[in-house]
Design a protein around this motif. Structure first.
Motif, PDB file in Angstrom:
ATOM      1  N   GLN A 121       0.807  -1.223   0.000  1.00 32.97           N
ATOM      2  CA  GLN A 121       0.000   0.000   0.000  1.00 32.97           C
ATOM      3  C   GLN A 121       0.836   1.267   0.000  1.00 32.97           C
ATOM      4  OE1 GLN A 121      -3.364  -0.100  -0.511  1.00 32.97           O
ATOM      5  NE2 GLN A 121      -2.821  -2.257  -0.796  1.00 32.97           N
ATOM      6  N   ARG A 122       2.051   1.160   0.517  1.00 30.51           N
ATOM      7  CA  ARG A 122       2.919   2.338   0.603  1.00 30.51           C
ATOM      8  C   ARG A 122       3.527   2.722  -0.745  1.00 30.51           C
ATOM      9  NH1 ARG A 122       4.855   3.306   5.771  1.00 30.51           N
ATOM     10  NH2 ARG A 122       5.859   5.133   4.835  1.00 30.51           N
ATOM     11  N   PHE A 123       3.233   1.934  -1.780  1.00 29.67           N
ATOM     12  CA  PHE A 123       3.763   2.231  -3.114  1.00 29.67           C
ATOM     13  C   PHE A 123       2.646   2.488  -4.123  1.00 29.67           C
ATOM     14  CE2 PHE A 123       7.052   0.168  -0.748  1.00 29.67           C
ATOM     15  CZ  PHE A 123       8.162   0.935  -1.034  1.00 29.67           C
ATOM     16  N   HIS A 124       1.453   2.753  -3.610  1.00 33.55           N
ATOM     17  CA  HIS A 124       0.374   3.293  -4.433  1.00 33.55           C
ATOM     18  C   HIS A 124       0.358   4.803  -4.202  1.00 33.55           C
ATOM     19  CE1 HIS A 124      -1.356  -0.445  -5.839  1.00 33.55           C
ATOM     20  NE2 HIS A 124      -1.449  -0.906  -4.605  1.00 33.55           N
ATOM     21  N   ALA A 243      -8.436   2.704  -1.255  1.00 35.39           N
ATOM     22  CA  ALA A 243      -7.842   1.529  -1.890  1.00 35.39           C
ATOM     23  C   ALA A 243      -6.765   1.977  -2.858  1.00 35.39           C
ATOM     24  CB  ALA A 243      -8.915   0.732  -2.623  1.00 35.39           C
ATOM     25  N   GLY A 244      -5.715   1.181  -2.961  1.00 40.87           N
ATOM     26  CA  GLY A 244      -4.635   1.523  -3.871  1.00 40.87           C
ATOM     27  C   GLY A 244      -5.116   1.576  -5.314  1.00 40.87           C
ATOM     28  N   ALA A 245      -4.792   2.660  -5.991  1.00 41.45           N
ATOM     29  CA  ALA A 245      -5.165   2.817  -7.396  1.00 41.45           C
ATOM     30  C   ALA A 245      -4.034   2.265  -8.261  1.00 41.45           C
ATOM     31  CB  ALA A 245      -5.422   4.277  -7.726  1.00 41.45           C
ATOM     32  N   GLY A 246      -4.348   1.334  -9.120  1.00 43.15           N
ATOM     33  CA  GLY A 246      -3.319   0.731  -9.959  1.00 43.15           C
ATOM     34  C   GLY A 246      -3.012  -0.685  -9.527  1.00 43.15           C
ATOM     35  N   SER A 247      -2.235  -1.363 -10.333  1.00 36.31           N
ATOM     36  CA  SER A 247      -1.938  -2.777 -10.103  1.00 36.31           C
ATOM     37  C   SER A 247      -0.810  -2.950  -9.097  1.00 36.31           C
ATOM     38  CB  SER A 247      -1.538  -3.443 -11.423  1.00 36.31           C
ATOM     39  OG  SER A 247      -0.279  -2.946 -11.863  1.00 36.31           O
ATOM     40  N   VAL A 248      -0.729  -4.147  -8.549  1.00 37.77           N
ATOM     41  CA  VAL A 248       0.369  -4.493  -7.650  1.00 37.77           C
ATOM     42  C   VAL A 248       1.696  -4.438  -8.408  1.00 37.77           C
ATOM     43  CG1 VAL A 248       1.363  -6.339  -6.261  1.00 37.77           C
ATOM     44  CG2 VAL A 248      -1.080  -5.867  -6.119  1.00 37.77           C
ATOM     45  N   ARG A 249       1.684  -4.866  -9.657  1.00 37.32           N
ATOM     46  CA  ARG A 249       2.914  -4.843 -10.451  1.00 37.32           C
ATOM     47  C   ARG A 249       3.405  -3.412 -10.640  1.00 37.32           C
ATOM     48  NH1 ARG A 249       2.879  -8.107 -16.022  1.00 37.32           N
ATOM     49  NH2 ARG A 249       2.182  -9.677 -14.523  1.00 37.32           N
ATOM     50  N   ALA A 250       2.475  -2.482 -10.861  1.00 37.52           N
ATOM     51  CA  ALA A 250       2.865  -1.079 -10.994  1.00 37.52           C
ATOM     52  C   ALA A 250       3.431  -0.549  -9.686  1.00 37.52           C
ATOM     53  CB  ALA A 250       1.673  -0.242 -11.439  1.00 37.52           C
ATOM     54  N   ALA A 251       2.839  -0.965  -8.571  1.00 37.93           N
ATOM     55  CA  ALA A 251       3.349  -0.547  -7.260  1.00 37.93           C
ATOM     56  C   ALA A 251       4.769  -1.064  -7.054  1.00 37.93           C
ATOM     57  CB  ALA A 251       2.427  -1.046  -6.160  1.00 37.93           C
ATOM     58  N   PHE A 252       5.023  -2.300  -7.460  1.00 39.22           N
ATOM     59  CA  PHE A 252       6.378  -2.842  -7.320  1.00 39.22           C
ATOM     60  C   PHE A 252       7.339  -2.101  -8.250  1.00 39.22           C
ATOM     61  CE2 PHE A 252       9.849  -5.904  -7.608  1.00 39.22           C
ATOM     62  CZ  PHE A 252       9.984  -6.270  -6.272  1.00 39.22           C
ATOM     63  N   GLY A 253       6.857  -1.700  -9.404  1.00 36.71           N
ATOM     64  CA  GLY A 253       7.691  -0.896 -10.294  1.00 36.71           C
ATOM     65  C   GLY A 253       8.107   0.408  -9.646  1.00 36.71           C
TER      66      GLY A 253
END
Length: 301
Positions: A121-124, A243-253
């Motif tokens: 969540q900290r990367f959304h 809620a986090g906007a965007g995909s988990v993969r984008a957050a990891f990016g």
């Protein structure tokens, strides 16, 4: 281009860590290591990189490691990588006890490497913006987190995860709750915990300044009861974490981006580095003791 070694072969390693690293313009995958050599070979073939059968050989072949393995396995690899001067992109929780977490923190500090722990969540960006604004507003008296999930629903990629089955919601989704509560309410000073039905756990936390928070967690929720909500209460009213906007993969990016920035700038003050990871582990470990011994624990300053 930063060369990454990927450690892990499960769903998270494949669809989040590996896929994001493979697609990122600033990284190259140097290879894959896994506890199951056949799975490692399959994943390595997917990304067109070598499969390694030795942890240290892959560490030698890369500039940074991305680890998607059970926390106790992750901690040992992280110490070995940091000692070798490799940067760390790790998953939550950092470890399963403060002794191992301290080993990672000490190794990172001694070598001066950069580190990021992927608390999703900290990367959304919309979540981080909300937390920054909420913390700046101040006046908060309490937070309530309700995270009812299930790894046992048909088709769940985590149903076979032995460490999640053994350690439960406290260690799997407890870090998610803490990762958004701590930036607003601050350090936890006291912990109490109580079990509920169906693998449920309830935490009661006191923070610096006397504010409080509660977290109710389970990995065994009925489908109809699955929910994720974190809400703050205080002088400014009631605010709920989006809620986090965007995909988990984008957050990891984005986590990759921020690790690269840490490396490039030479700074070592990332808000989700191994020191923050250790802070979360300390709360989880205290909660584990509190539930087992039916008592309230004070955390050292």
């Amino acid at each position: 281009m930063l060369r990454f070694g990927l450690f892990g072969t499960g769903h998270w390693a494949t669809e989040t860590h590996g896929a994001a690293l493979d697609a990122h313009p600033g990284t190259n995958l140097a290879g894959v290591w896994g506890r199951d050599p056949e799975k490692a070979a399959t994943l390595a073939q997917r990304f067109g990189v070598p499969a390694f059968d030795d942890v240290d050989a892959l560490i030698d072949a890369c500039d940074a490691v991305a680890v998607a393995l059970p926390p106790d396995v992750q901690a040992d690899i992280a110490v070995r990588a940091a000692t070798a001067g490799r940067h760390l992109l790790l998953d939550k929780p950092l470890a399963l006890n403060t002794v191992d977490a301290d080993r990672v923190v000490d190794a990172a500090a001694a070598s001066g490497i950069a580190s990021v722990v992927f608390f999703t969540q900290r990367f959304h960006p919309n979540v981080t913006a909300f937390l920054a604004a909420t913390a700046a507003a101040g006046g908060w008296q309490h937070a309530r987190a309700t995270m009812f999930a299930s790894i046992y629903q048909p088709g769940s990629p985590y149903g076979g995860s032995l460490w999640r089955r053994q350690h439960g919601a406290l260690w799997d989704i407890g870090p998610h709750a803490l990762s958004v509560i701590l930036p607003v309410l601050g350090r936890v000073t006291r912990v109490a915990a109580m079990d509920g039905p169906s693998g449920m756990l309830h935490l009661l936390l006191t923070h610096d300044g006397g504010t409080t928070s509660t977290a109710s967690l389970t990995l065994e929720a009925p489908t109809e009861a699955m929910t994720r909500d974190v809400t703050f209460y205080g002088d400014n009213g009631i605010e709920s974490v989006p809620a986090g906007a965007g995909s988990v993969r984008a957050a990891f990016g984005l986590a990759i981006d921020q690790l690269l920035e840490e490396i490039e700038s030479g700074t070592r003050d990332h808000r989700c580095d191994v020191r923050f990871g250790r802070e979360v582990v300390a709360v989880l470990a205290a909660a584990e003791t509190a539930r087992r011994e039916s008592r309230t624990l004070d955390l050292p300053a």
